[in-house]
Design a protein around this motif. Structure first.
Motif, PDB file in Angstrom:
ATOM      1  N   ASP A   1      37.444 -68.196  47.026  1.00  5.75           N
ATOM      2  CA  ASP A   1      36.807 -69.065  48.029  1.00  5.75           C
ATOM      3  C   ASP A   1      37.870 -69.400  49.072  1.00  5.75           C
ATOM      4  O   ASP A   1      38.559 -70.412  48.994  1.00  5.75           O
ATOM      5  CB  ASP A   1      36.287 -70.333  47.349  1.00  5.75           C
ATOM      6  CG  ASP A   1      35.317 -71.114  48.221  1.00  5.75           C
ATOM      7  OD1 ASP A   1      35.113 -70.705  49.378  1.00  5.75           O
ATOM      8  OD2 ASP A   1      34.775 -72.129  47.754  1.00  5.75           O
TER       9      ASP A   1
ATOM     10  N   HIS B   1      42.447 -84.755  36.304  1.00  5.36           N
ATOM     11  CA  HIS B   1      41.555 -84.023  37.211  1.00  5.36           C
ATOM     12  C   HIS B   1      42.263 -82.796  37.786  1.00  5.36           C
ATOM     13  O   HIS B   1      41.683 -81.708  37.852  1.00  5.36           O
ATOM     14  CB  HIS B   1      41.108 -84.945  38.340  1.00  5.36           C
ATOM     15  CG  HIS B   1      40.323 -84.238  39.408  1.00  5.36           C
ATOM     16  ND1 HIS B   1      39.028 -83.791  39.216  1.00  5.36           N
ATOM     17  CD2 HIS B   1      40.664 -83.864  40.681  1.00  5.36           C
ATOM     18  CE1 HIS B   1      38.600 -83.188  40.314  1.00  5.36           C
ATOM     19  NE2 HIS B   1      39.572 -83.214  41.210  1.00  5.36           N
TER      20      HIS B   1
ATOM     21  N   GLU C   1      37.701 -79.699  46.152  1.00  3.77           N
ATOM     22  CA  GLU C   1      37.248 -80.897  46.877  1.00  3.77           C
ATOM     23  C   GLU C   1      35.925 -80.631  47.586  1.00  3.77           C
ATOM     24  O   GLU C   1      35.028 -81.477  47.599  1.00  3.77           O
ATOM     25  CB  GLU C   1      38.315 -81.326  47.887  1.00  3.77           C
ATOM     26  CG  GLU C   1      39.636 -81.787  47.281  1.00  3.77           C
ATOM     27  CD  GLU C   1      39.512 -83.094  46.519  1.00  3.77           C
ATOM     28  OE1 GLU C   1      38.497 -83.802  46.695  1.00  3.77           O
ATOM     29  OE2 GLU C   1      40.416 -83.403  45.729  1.00  3.77           O
ATOM     30  N   LYS C   2      35.789 -79.459  48.181  1.00  2.00           N
ATOM     31  CA  LYS C   2      34.549 -79.127  48.896  1.00  2.00           C
ATOM     32  C   LYS C   2      33.370 -79.039  47.936  1.00  2.00           C
ATOM     33  O   LYS C   2      32.269 -79.514  48.227  1.00  2.00           O
ATOM     34  CB  LYS C   2      34.729 -77.816  49.656  1.00  2.00           C
ATOM     35  CG  LYS C   2      35.555 -77.951  50.923  1.00  2.00           C
ATOM     36  CD  LYS C   2      35.354 -76.756  51.850  1.00  2.00           C
ATOM     37  CE  LYS C   2      35.982 -77.033  53.214  1.00  2.00           C
ATOM     38  NZ  LYS C   2      35.676 -75.973  54.187  1.00  2.00           N
ATOM     39  N   LYS C   3      33.607 -78.403  46.780  1.00  2.00           N
ATOM     40  CA  LYS C   3      32.526 -78.290  45.798  1.00  2.00           C
ATOM     41  C   LYS C   3      32.119 -79.659  45.279  1.00  2.00           C
ATOM     42  O   LYS C   3      30.933 -79.937  45.074  1.00  2.00           O
ATOM     43  CB  LYS C   3      32.977 -77.391  44.646  1.00  2.00           C
ATOM     44  CG  LYS C   3      33.059 -75.920  45.027  1.00  2.00           C
ATOM     45  CD  LYS C   3      33.569 -75.074  43.868  1.00  2.00           C
ATOM     46  CE  LYS C   3      33.692 -73.613  44.284  1.00  2.00           C
ATOM     47  NZ  LYS C   3      34.288 -72.773  43.215  1.00  2.00           N
ATOM     48  N   ALA C   4      33.102 -80.537  45.061  1.00  2.00           N
ATOM     49  CA  ALA C   4      32.800 -81.883  44.573  1.00  2.00           C
ATOM     50  C   ALA C   4      32.001 -82.670  45.615  1.00  2.00           C
ATOM     51  O   ALA C   4      31.086 -83.433  45.276  1.00  2.00           O
ATOM     52  CB  ALA C   4      34.097 -82.615  44.242  1.00  2.00           C
TER      53      ALA C   4
ATOM     54  N   GLN D   1      29.970 -81.437  47.798  1.00  2.00           N
ATOM     55  CA  GLN D   1      28.625 -80.865  47.915  1.00  2.00           C
ATOM     56  C   GLN D   1      27.749 -81.168  46.702  1.00  2.00           C
ATOM     57  O   GLN D   1      26.531 -81.042  46.769  1.00  2.00           O
ATOM     58  CB  GLN D   1      28.725 -79.351  48.103  1.00  2.00           C
ATOM     59  CG  GLN D   1      29.368 -78.950  49.428  1.00  2.00           C
ATOM     60  CD  GLN D   1      29.738 -77.481  49.487  1.00  2.00           C
ATOM     61  OE1 GLN D   1      29.523 -76.743  48.517  1.00  2.00           O
ATOM     62  NE2 GLN D   1      30.299 -77.044  50.609  1.00  2.00           N
ATOM     63  N   ALA D   2      28.400 -81.535  45.578  1.00  2.00           N
ATOM     64  CA  ALA D   2      27.657 -81.770  44.333  1.00  2.00           C
ATOM     65  C   ALA D   2      26.830 -83.050  44.410  1.00  2.00           C
ATOM     66  O   ALA D   2      27.139 -83.980  45.127  1.00  2.00           O
ATOM     67  CB  ALA D   2      28.636 -81.846  43.178  1.00  2.00           C
TER      68      ALA D   2
END
Length: 703
Positions: A386, A559, A697-700, A702-703
């Motif tokens: 990614d 984390h 961070e981006k995936k978090a 968007q979740a």
């Protein structure tokens, strides 16, 4: 599950060595101890070592004796076969192969070089060896200047000739040829069976892989280096015999040329240096002076004082005609220190060969233990999955530029360099680096500058910052790069190769700020031991954290560990375990443990623990037998900076661990600091880490 893999070419000049390099990296991602073995090697040309073996031993840091990496030289094998002892040859190869399996998880075998006059004989010999070793095979064939139909016919003949050996052909790689997807699909259809699809890949040709460097020229001609010892990695694309007047020579100069001229042609020599310093002429690779004619002392002093001249100048005892003949026969193996070629090869392999398909076909099982090399390879792979935009604030620094070249070749991230555009490009050209795909921004002349200065003023005007001060501040590349991250014009920033830690992270403290629920920015080092990866925090930022801060550091470190594939089991360290000790320092850890458990009730976390009870299962059984963390900890939280910094350095040196970091955590956006003594690989790893953090961070979000 197979324990070995055999790579064989179908003939000469296939680029088999490059494919072997990619395959070794593929295997090293999931297997702890991979051996390299060549049943038959060619007669070594330099240093009494086979170049393929030397590359694998040095680049992958294989703990093997050179004598164990091959069975015979080509001459020895021929003599044994001619004496009618072919079975004896095969038997000895099998013995050496099996001996390696006693101490390794897997063996990568690479066949002969096809430098002899009988390629059919060599191909059949490789097939026979692979069959007797019981290894599946990867075939490597050259597609250079060959059309798709001829490739198909050649592969059909090859497959037919392999039938008597009942070999398991895992994959076929058509090297040095970029077939279209339609052409590849047609080949796969033709060579697939009902129950087994054919794995066929094509890897495009990159001529720089096979080009010699000035170091190869030095070795091949036994030449003396007169100037430019630190520029011998320059690639040689072509040769120019400079025998005419200098005015005419300049008309023939082309990029990456090696100028060959008698040593008494001072005019050509000085013109060559001047051309390298001029922006209006192509950059040549170097100069080879012939006839053993050394420039005069006066000329040598003149060149030595010509600071900034990057041109390598060699001298050979051969006369010009003999030197040119010798140049035609130079072999250019991939050297362990030639990171440009290595990363070009690995980038092409990873992009065009489906490693997962091959791994599944050979049945390689991922080791439950992780070595430093496995972790680093996995890090690069995750960053590539990614791709993020990472800004490097110190764009003129040589190490940054070298790392950029590697990162772009491996397609790890989209790189943004900050600094004077012309100077950065000129320096990259001088170093022979390819940074064409990087975005280069001069903060002062950027169209983003006014908006960034205005944003900084709005964010900091309550602190007394004026609009003029805001503009002055934004001329600083570190502030500009951090603002790019703040404004989502970049996904992460890396700096610190020449700037201090304080200067690197101060802008992030000012306007990137900490995540909700966190009051402190902290750090971890990812400690790569021989058989596992641990997280140590905080070893770089907070001198004396409070109980609240220590708890936040623990949760943030867990984390971070999880982001990088480490199952978090957190040990809150102290000089006592459980209730065995008392004192103010222990009380802080006890309170921090309580707060951390409230913040993350599902996190495996225990404290206070001594280091030995946290890491050693035997000690843990005695001191804290019912703990789910003691003896199995993966995240170690130190009570203060003094303890953490000294411990990570002690483990790094005493255990030979690779310390990656510091990785900053707790910020809203990823910003990471480099050590001023960092190496190019350190920078590559830090950029990859920053990219992985940014993707997480981006995936978090968007979740």
């Amino acid at each position: 599950m197979h324990k070995g893999l055999y790579i064989t070419a179908t003939g000469p000049m296939t680029g088999k060595s490059a494919i072997a390099l990619g395959a070794m990296q593929l295997l090293s991602r999931s297997l702890r101890k991979v051996a390299f073995f060549r049943p038959i090697i060619n007669e070594p040309l330099w240093d009494d070592r086979d170049p393929d073996i030397n590359l694998m031993l040095e680049y992958f840091k294989l703990n093997m004796d050179y004598a164990d990496t091959f069975a015979y030289t080509q001459r020895e094998a021929r003599q044994i076969i001619n004496q009618g002892s072919r079975n004896l040859l095969i038997e000895h190869i099998i013995q050496k192969y099996k001996k390696l399996l006693e101490t390794h998880d897997f063996v990568l075998c690479v066949g002969t070089d096809f430098l002899a006059k009988d390629p059919v004989f060599e191909f059949e010999l490789n097939a026979e060896i692979a069959a007797n070793l019981g290894c599946p095979v990867i075939l490597v064939t050259s597609g250079y200047n060959v059309n798709a139909e001829d490739i198909r016919e050649s592969l059909q003949i090859t497959m037919d000739s392999l039938k008597p050996y009942a070999l398991d052909v895992v994959a076929t790689i058509i090297n040095r040829r970029n077939l279209s997807q339609t052409e590849l699909d047609e080949l796969r259809t033709q060579f697939s069976t009902e129950d087994r699809p054919a794995l066929i890949y094509s890897v495009p040709n990159d001529p720089t892989i096979g080009q010699p460097t000035m170091r190869d020229v030095k070795k091949g001609l036994n030449a003396e280096v007169l100037f430019g010892e630190n520029r011998l990695d320059a690639l040689v694309g072509d040769y120019l015999i400079a025998a005419m007047h200098v005015d005419n020579v300049l008309g023939y100069i082309a990029k990456d040329q090696l100028l060959v001229t008698p040593g008494d042609r001072t005019d050509v020599l000085l013109a060559a240096i001047a051309s390298r310093l001029s922006s209006s002429t192509p950059d040549i690779a170097g100069v080879l002076l012939t006839g053993g004619l050394r420039p005069s002392e006066r000329v040598c002093k003149f060149i030595e004082g010509w600071t900034g001249s990057p041109l390598p100048i060699l001298m050979t005892q051969d006369h010009t005609y003999k030197a040119v003949l010798a140049l035609q026969s130079i072999i250019a193996p991939i050297e362990p220190g030639d990171l440009r070629k290595i990363n070009t090869v690995l980038g092409l392999f990873e992009h065009h060969v489906n490693g997962k398909e091959i791994t599944n076909r050979i049945g390689g099982e991922r080791s439950s233990r992780i070595t430093p090399m496995m972790f680093e390879f996995e890090l690069i792979e995750r960053a590539k999955t990614d791709k993020m935009r990472i800004v490097l604030a110190e764009g003129l620094e040589e190490r940054i530029l070298r790392a950029t070249d590697i990162l772009l070749r491996r397609d790890v991230a989209d790189i943004i360099l900050l600094g004077d555009v012309d100077k950065i490009r000129a320096k990259a050209s001088t170093l022979g680096l390819d940074i064409a795909k990087a975005t280069i921004i001069d903060p002062v002349h950027s169209p983003l500058f006014d908006d960034y200065a205005a944003t900084y003023y709005e964010l900091r005007k309550k602190k007394g910052i004026t609009p003029e001060q805001a503009r002055d501040t934004m001329t600083d590349a570190t502030y500009f790069g951090t603002m790019m991250v703040k404004k989502d014009d970049a996904d992460g920033m890396v700096s610190g190769s020449i700037n201090t830690t304080a200067h690197t992270i101060r802008p992030a403290f000012e306007f990137v700020k900490t995540k909700p629920g966190f009051s402190v920015v902290s750090s971890v080092f990812l400690m790569c031991l021989k058989d596992r990866v641990l997280a140590f925090g905080d070893c770089a930022v907070n001198p004396n954290p409070t109980a609240q801060q220590l708890a936040e550091i623990a949760v943030a470190s867990a984390h971070t560990a999880q982001v990088f594939g480490i199952e978090p089991r957190v040990a809150m360290l102290s000089y006592s375990t459980g209730t065995s000790g008392k004192g103010a320092d222990v009380d802080v850890v006890v309170e921090a443990t309580r707060i951390a458990k409230e913040m993350a009730p599902n996190l495996a976390l225990e404290g206070p623990l001594q280091y030995d009870a946290a890491i050693d299962p035997t000690v843990a059984k005695t001191k804290m037998p019912d703990s789910k963390v003691a003896g199995r900890a993966t995240v170690f939280i130190f009570p203060d900076l003094n303890t953490g910094n000294n411990t990570y350095k002690a483990v790094q040196r005493a255990a030979g661990a690779v310390a990656i970091g510091p990785v900053l955590q707790g910020l809203n956006k990823p910003v990471n600091d480099l050590s001023r003594g960092c190496t190019v690989p350190d920078i590559v790893n830090t950029v990859a880490i920053t990219a992985v953090q940014a993707a997480a961070e981006k995936k978090a979000a968007q979740a």
